[in-house]
Design an enzyme around this catalytic site. Structure first.
Site, PDB file in Angstrom:
ATOM      1  N   HIS A 192      -4.083  46.444  32.808  1.00 34.14           N
ATOM      2  CA  HIS A 192      -4.841  45.532  31.947  1.00 34.14           C
ATOM      3  C   HIS A 192      -4.762  44.106  32.500  1.00 34.14           C
ATOM      4  CE1 HIS A 192      -4.824  47.930  27.871  1.00 34.14           C
ATOM      5  NE2 HIS A 192      -5.615  48.473  28.776  1.00 34.14           N
TER       6      HIS A 192
ATOM      7  N   LEU B 233       0.738  42.213  30.823  1.00 29.88           N
ATOM      8  CA  LEU B 233       1.694  42.433  29.752  1.00 29.88           C
ATOM      9  C   LEU B 233       1.656  43.881  29.281  1.00 29.88           C
ATOM     10  CD1 LEU B 233       0.649  39.311  29.614  1.00 29.88           C
ATOM     11  CD2 LEU B 233       1.862  39.299  27.441  1.00 29.88           C
ATOM     12  N   HIS B 234       0.660  44.636  29.747  1.00 25.17           N
ATOM     13  CA  HIS B 234       0.492  46.043  29.371  1.00 25.17           C
ATOM     14  C   HIS B 234       0.544  46.863  30.657  1.00 25.17           C
ATOM     15  CE1 HIS B 234      -2.336  44.074  26.173  1.00 25.17           C
ATOM     16  NE2 HIS B 234      -1.059  43.845  25.911  1.00 25.17           N
ATOM     17  N   ILE B 235       1.667  47.539  30.882  1.00 22.41           N
ATOM     18  CA  ILE B 235       1.901  48.240  32.146  1.00 22.41           C
ATOM     19  C   ILE B 235       1.963  49.729  31.834  1.00 22.41           C
ATOM     20  CG2 ILE B 235       3.428  48.396  34.146  1.00 22.41           C
ATOM     21  CD1 ILE B 235       4.424  45.563  33.405  1.00 22.41           C
TER      22      ILE B 235
END
Length: 647
Positions: free
Chosen positions: A412, A581-583
């Site tokens: 993201h 921040l979204h892995i």
């Protein structure tokens, strides 16, 4: 690995070039910024990266490095401020990606610590009140984790590696089912009374410092550290998994995503976290986002959040450094509390090094403390939920060979667009995220696009998204931060995605570059953000490109010229600030070992009784903030595992 006086002197010189002050506010070297930067760097477990940093700092003020970087054999210290700035800008604007990446790394290493350590004089100059400090009446921590203080061997039914959204949820489900559960967390436990709202606390205690950026230097990686993982510092955004994403995942061999089983999992998660929309108060930045979207007729909504008793004001705006008032329903407040109530043993400071395997079945986990004590856990099953970077690294260290482990990484990729507003915004105040705009989440009819949100940006966090064209100019821009609307642009990346490999030291190496299609989505996202900001009344609009990209609506430039300029500048590594921040997705679920790392139960194809239960399970990117999706998958996978183990 220690740093010498020579290293510190070089970093002071670089820091004072990035942040020279202006007489009214001190330079970086006078407030301890370089010292804090080296303190953070010293926590990096990768010795090779520390050696690289030491080498750069040792050579920095030499004629040799001056020749390599600029073509002129001049020592950095022999130049005046303008000359030193030209050297840094030559790196920023270089055609060589490695030089741009070096600039970006130095910028982050110098400016964020400066705004952390700057103190009241600097903070007052930009209108920031500073951290509120710990609450005197904060309750005692509810959990009582154990440490690894000696070599030890223990036995349990299930050992869970990781305690964030995935591991915390799995532990709660498994322990409540009557199983003997052990949780291993590499970080430490911090709770309400430890949170003082300061970025120093956040950076040093609550965020993972390594790996801090993808190997190409394109995307900064932001992940939580410690008991509760990212749920302790995240923005409380509680989107359900979108229906079209669930259908996509089901079509990839995991049919339960399209059934009531996953509905029930999400319902259970929402109930346990207290997800609600009963927080009508939105801060100025969210009201401006909503105003801009409304004016251009775009779809928008109120954010579902996992909070109870949130003030949606100053407290909430500091919540990225932990919630002082305990309103955020992190897994430490919910699932881990359930696990502890049902007898789970929780260990902090215990880094899992390997899953033990016998005859094709997982039999436990080997872990080690920071001071070298070992913990051997023997179990009937192992749940790995260390996050989408550390989970594939652990699986690889444990000898698993499925080629999909570490592939299909989704991030993201996110950036911000700044809009200078006539009114006071104070972006570090207000609900973490109270509104969203989803008009362009499906740009091409395939479910891929961009989501718009805002984010609470305290000075050190915000400084990374403000481009640097000189010390005085950056300070001026930071003084405008109090009037800035930051529109966050979150791209649902289509791929082919990135990879997580391990180095000789066993530590993860993350590789990721935006595909042309995802770059196009990002540019379209910046265009849409500019439309929102302009409609909200912005008098000046900027991107996070290292070269200044922007326009002044009605005065200089326009949306059309802006779009043309940003597309020409592009998004190659270290051309602009991108953060993840979204892995997700690096050990994805699927219907066969040819296209996935784990089966529909979350169990690895290679090893029985080894279940993955975190964001690495995602078959593709979720397209929304992933906390609810992570916890729902963990709930579902843990429920299936518990049913099997308790038969």
């Amino acid at each position: 690995m220690t740093f010498t006086d020579q290293h510190l002197a070089a970093l002071r010189l670089i820091s004072d070039t990035f942040a020279p002050g202006d007489g009214a506010v001190p330079p970086a070297s006078k407030v301890g910024g370089p010292e804090f930067a080296l303190e953070l760097a010293g926590t990096n477990p990768r010795k090779s990266e520390l050696q690289q940093l030491r080498l750069v700092l040792r050579l920095w003020d030499t004629r040799f490095l001056g020749l390599v970087l600029t073509g002129r054999p001049r020592k950095f210290s022999s130049l005046d401020q303008a000359g030193r700035e030209r050297v840094l800008l030559s790196l920023s604007d270089s055609r060589v990606a490695a030089k741009r990446a070096l600039f970006a790394a130095l910028k982050g290493a110098c400016l964020a610590p400066y705004y952390v350590t700057g103190g009241p004089v600097l903070w007052d100059s930009i209108g920031y009140a500073g951290p509120p400090g710990p609450l005197e009446n904060a309750p005692d921590p509810a959990l009582k984790p154990e440490g690894v203080t000696q070599d030890e061997s223990i036995v349990c039914d299930v050992v869970v590696v990781g305690s964030g959204a995935g591991g915390g949820t799995a532990a709660g489900v498994l322990a409540t089912a009557g199983l003997d559960v052990v949780v291993l967390e590499a970080g430490e436990y911090h709770d309400d009374r430890d949170f003082d709202g300061s970025e120093r606390t956040g950076f040093s205690q609550l965020y993972a410092g390594s790996p801090g950026v993808t190997s190409e230097g394109q995307v900064q990686l932001v992940a939580g550290r410690g008991l509760g993982g990212g749920t302790v510092v995240n923005y409380t955004t509680s989107f359900p998994t979108p229906d079209h994403v669930r259908a996509e995942w089901a079509a990839l061999g995991t049919p339960q995503f399209a059934t009531s089983e996953y509905d029930d999992a999400m319902a259970a998660v929402n109930a346990r976290l207290g997800v609600n929309k009963d927080h009508p108060g939105a801060g100025v930045r969210d009201r401006l986002l909503e105003k801009g979207a409304e004016k251009i007729g775009w779809s928008r909504g109120a954010m579902p959040r996992n909070v109870i008793g949130c003030d949606a004001g100053i407290e909430c705006g500091r919540c990225g450094m932990g919630c002082r008032i305990g309103a955020k329903q992190s897994v430490t407040k919910t699932w881990l509390a359930d696990a502890a109530e049902h007898g789970a043993r929780i260990y902090t400071g215990a880094r899992a090094t390997k899953v033990t395997v016998e005859n094709g079945r997982a039999t436990g986990v080997a872990a080690v403390s920071a001071d070298g004590h070992t913990l051997s856990v023997k179990a009937r099953a192992v749940v790995v939920a260390a996050g989408a970077i550390q989970t594939p690294a652990l699986l690889k260290r444990s000898g698993l060979t499925n080629p999909n482990i570490g592939k299909h990484l989704r991030l993201h990729p996110a950036t911000a667009l700044w809009g200078l507003m006539p009114e006071l915004v104070n972006p570090w105040e207000g609900a973490m995220q109270a509104r969203y705009v989803d008009e362009w989440t499906d740009l091409d009819g395939d479910g891929y696009g961009v989501l718009y949100e805002t984010a609470p940006l305290t000075p050190a966090f915000g400084s990374g998204f403000v481009n640097w064209r000189g010390g005085a100019e950056h300070l001026r821009r930071m003084r405008e931060l109090k009037n800035m609307l930051g529109v966050a642009i979150v791209v649902r990346d289509k791929g082919p995605g990135g990879t997580v490999k391990i180095g000789k030291d066993g530590e993860p190496i993350v590789s990721y570059t935006l595909s042309p299609g995802d770059t196009d989505l990002l540019m379209k996202g910046l265009e849409g953000a500019a439309r929102i900001a302009e409609a909200a009344g912005a008098t000046q609009i900027y991107t996070t490109h290292h070269r200044t990209m922007g326009y002044a609506p009605g005065r200089k430039g326009n949306l059309e010229s802006f779009v043309k300029a940003i597309r020409a500048e592009g998004a190659a590594p270290a051309r602009l600030t991108l953060a993840a921040l979204h892995i997700m997705g690096s050990a994805r679920m699927g219907g066969s070992p040819q296209m996935s790392a784990v089966n529909p139960d979350g169990e690895t194809w290679d090893v029985k009784d080894l279940v993955v239960a975190d964001a690495s399970c995602f078959p593709t990117a979720s397209g929304v903030n992933p906390m609810i999706s992570i916890e729902s998958i963990a709930y579902m996978n843990a429920t299936r595992l518990a049913a099997r183990l308790t038969r």
